[in-house]
Every structure is written in C-alpha cells, then in structure tokens.
Design a protein around this motif. Structure first.
Motif, PDB file in Angstrom:
ATOM      1  N   MET A   1       0.819  -1.045   0.149  1.00 27.29           N
ATOM      2  CA  MET A   1       0.061  -0.010  -0.077  1.00 27.29           C
ATOM      3  C   MET A   1       0.893   1.137   0.113  1.00 27.29           C
ATOM      4  N   ALA A   2       2.024   1.345   0.893  1.00 27.81           N
ATOM      5  CA  ALA A   2       2.634   2.451   0.642  1.00 27.81           C
ATOM      6  C   ALA A   2       3.403   2.758  -0.714  1.00 27.81           C
ATOM      7  N   ASP A   3       3.795   1.621  -1.349  1.00 27.27           N
ATOM      8  CA  ASP A   3       4.143   1.775  -2.718  1.00 27.27           C
ATOM      9  C   ASP A   3       3.407   2.730  -3.417  1.00 27.27           C
ATOM     10  N   LEU A   4       2.038   2.035  -3.440  1.00 25.56           N
ATOM     11  CA  LEU A   4       0.816   2.609  -4.373  1.00 25.56           C
ATOM     12  C   LEU A   4       0.576   4.268  -3.848  1.00 25.56           C
ATOM     13  N   MET A   5       0.714   4.484  -2.673  1.00 27.05           N
ATOM     14  CA  MET A   5       0.806   5.852  -2.332  1.00 27.05           C
ATOM     15  C   MET A   5       1.823   6.611  -2.550  1.00 27.05           C
ATOM     16  N   LEU A   6       2.940   6.056  -2.465  1.00 28.69           N
ATOM     17  CA  LEU A   6       4.158   7.028  -3.083  1.00 28.69           C
ATOM     18  C   LEU A   6       4.170   7.241  -4.564  1.00 28.69           C
ATOM     19  N   ASP A   7       3.600   6.191  -5.244  1.00 31.24           N
ATOM     20  CA  ASP A   7       3.629   6.276  -6.682  1.00 31.24           C
ATOM     21  C   ASP A   7       2.585   7.240  -7.039  1.00 31.24           C
ATOM     22  N   SER A   8       1.521   7.438  -6.359  1.00 30.52           N
ATOM     23  CA  SER A   8       0.384   8.467  -6.566  1.00 30.52           C
ATOM     24  C   SER A   8       0.878   9.509  -6.197  1.00 30.52           C
ATOM     25  N   ALA A   9       1.595   9.846  -5.061  1.00 28.67           N
ATOM     26  CA  ALA A   9       2.253  11.256  -4.510  1.00 28.67           C
ATOM     27  C   ALA A   9       3.276  11.687  -5.576  1.00 28.67           C
ATOM     28  N   ARG A  10       4.025  10.884  -6.153  1.00 25.49           N
ATOM     29  CA  ARG A  10       4.983  11.414  -7.028  1.00 25.49           C
ATOM     30  C   ARG A  10       4.474  11.864  -8.302  1.00 25.49           C
ATOM     31  N   LEU A  12       1.260  13.177  -8.488  1.00 27.03           N
ATOM     32  CA  LEU A  12       0.646  14.583  -7.972  1.00 27.03           C
ATOM     33  C   LEU A  12       1.812  15.500  -7.914  1.00 27.03           C
ATOM     34  N   GLN A  13       2.796  15.247  -7.465  1.00 25.50           N
ATOM     35  CA  GLN A  13       3.942  16.365  -7.339  1.00 25.50           C
ATOM     36  C   GLN A  13       4.397  16.555  -8.541  1.00 25.50           C
ATOM     37  N   ALA A  14       4.571  15.745  -9.586  1.00 24.29           N
ATOM     38  CA  ALA A  14       4.829  16.181 -10.924  1.00 24.29           C
ATOM     39  C   ALA A  14       3.807  17.109 -11.700  1.00 24.29           C
ATOM     40  N   ALA A  15       2.643  16.913 -11.332  1.00 24.73           N
ATOM     41  CA  ALA A  15       1.527  17.720 -11.712  1.00 24.73           C
ATOM     42  C   ALA A  15       1.398  19.118 -11.123  1.00 24.73           C
ATOM     43  N   LEU A  44       6.699  16.146  -0.438  1.00 29.54           N
ATOM     44  CA  LEU A  44       5.430  16.643  -0.115  1.00 29.54           C
ATOM     45  C   LEU A  44       4.972  16.551   1.320  1.00 29.54           C
ATOM     46  N   GLY A  45       4.329  17.468   1.749  1.00 27.24           N
ATOM     47  CA  GLY A  45       3.837  17.456   2.977  1.00 27.24           C
ATOM     48  C   GLY A  45       2.375  16.575   2.942  1.00 27.24           C
ATOM     49  N   ARG A  46       1.985  15.792   4.175  1.00 27.78           N
ATOM     50  CA  ARG A  46       0.789  15.210   4.038  1.00 27.78           C
ATOM     51  C   ARG A  46      -0.279  15.387   5.096  1.00 27.78           C
ATOM     52  N   LEU A  47      -1.341  15.262   5.093  1.00 28.46           N
ATOM     53  CA  LEU A  47      -2.432  15.387   5.865  1.00 28.46           C
ATOM     54  C   LEU A  47      -3.478  14.162   5.685  1.00 28.46           C
ATOM     55  N   THR A  48      -3.903  13.806   6.905  1.00 23.60           N
ATOM     56  CA  THR A  48      -4.903  12.638   6.780  1.00 23.60           C
ATOM     57  C   THR A  48      -6.261  13.459   7.257  1.00 23.60           C
ATOM     58  N   MET A  49      -7.350  12.677   7.250  1.00 31.63           N
ATOM     59  CA  MET A  49      -8.563  13.111   7.372  1.00 31.63           C
ATOM     60  C   MET A  49      -8.661  13.550   9.127  1.00 31.63           C
TER      61      MET A  49
END
Length: 65
Positions: A1-10, A12-15, A44-49
């Motif tokens: 799951m962490a790898d999926l989150m990191l891929d998504s974060a990268r 979004l950061q590129a965008a 990137l900084g992150r916030l959870t709900m």
C-alpha cells in the motif's frame, strides 16, 4: 500500500501539487510509511482526514472561546 501511495504522490507532485490529503479512513494507516524524511520518499507534506478534522475542531473551539 505504501508503494501505491508513493507512486500517486510522485504523480501529483509532478503535476504541481504542493501538499497531499489522504481522504480515506483505511489507507491512512500506511501514512507513517510514506511521510517525508527518507531519501527515497518525496518531499510533499501530507494530511490525513483525522488531522484535518482536528484542525477544524480546534479552530472552531478557539473561535467559541
């Protein structure tokens, strides 16, 4: 799951994202695995709900006083 989150974060950061919000009540359990600080992680900084809700709550409480 962490790898999926990191891929998504990268992606979004590129965008152009400046920070990320994790709006899920389950996936946020992996958040400690992807917070910034490791050379292989993005910056990137992150916030959870729960962090967002507590911030709104604290602000409302301060305004009520």
């Amino acid at each position: 799951m962490a790898d999926l989150m990191l891929d998504s974060a990268r992606r979004l950061q590129a965008a152009g994202a400046a920070f990320l919000v994790c709006p899920d009540n389950t996936i946020h359990e992996a958040m400690p695995l992807v917070r910034p600080g490791d050379a292989e992680r993005d910056e990137l900084g992150r916030l959870t709900m729960d962090e967002l809700v507590m911030g709104v709550f604290r602000h409302a409480l301060a305004q009520a006083r």
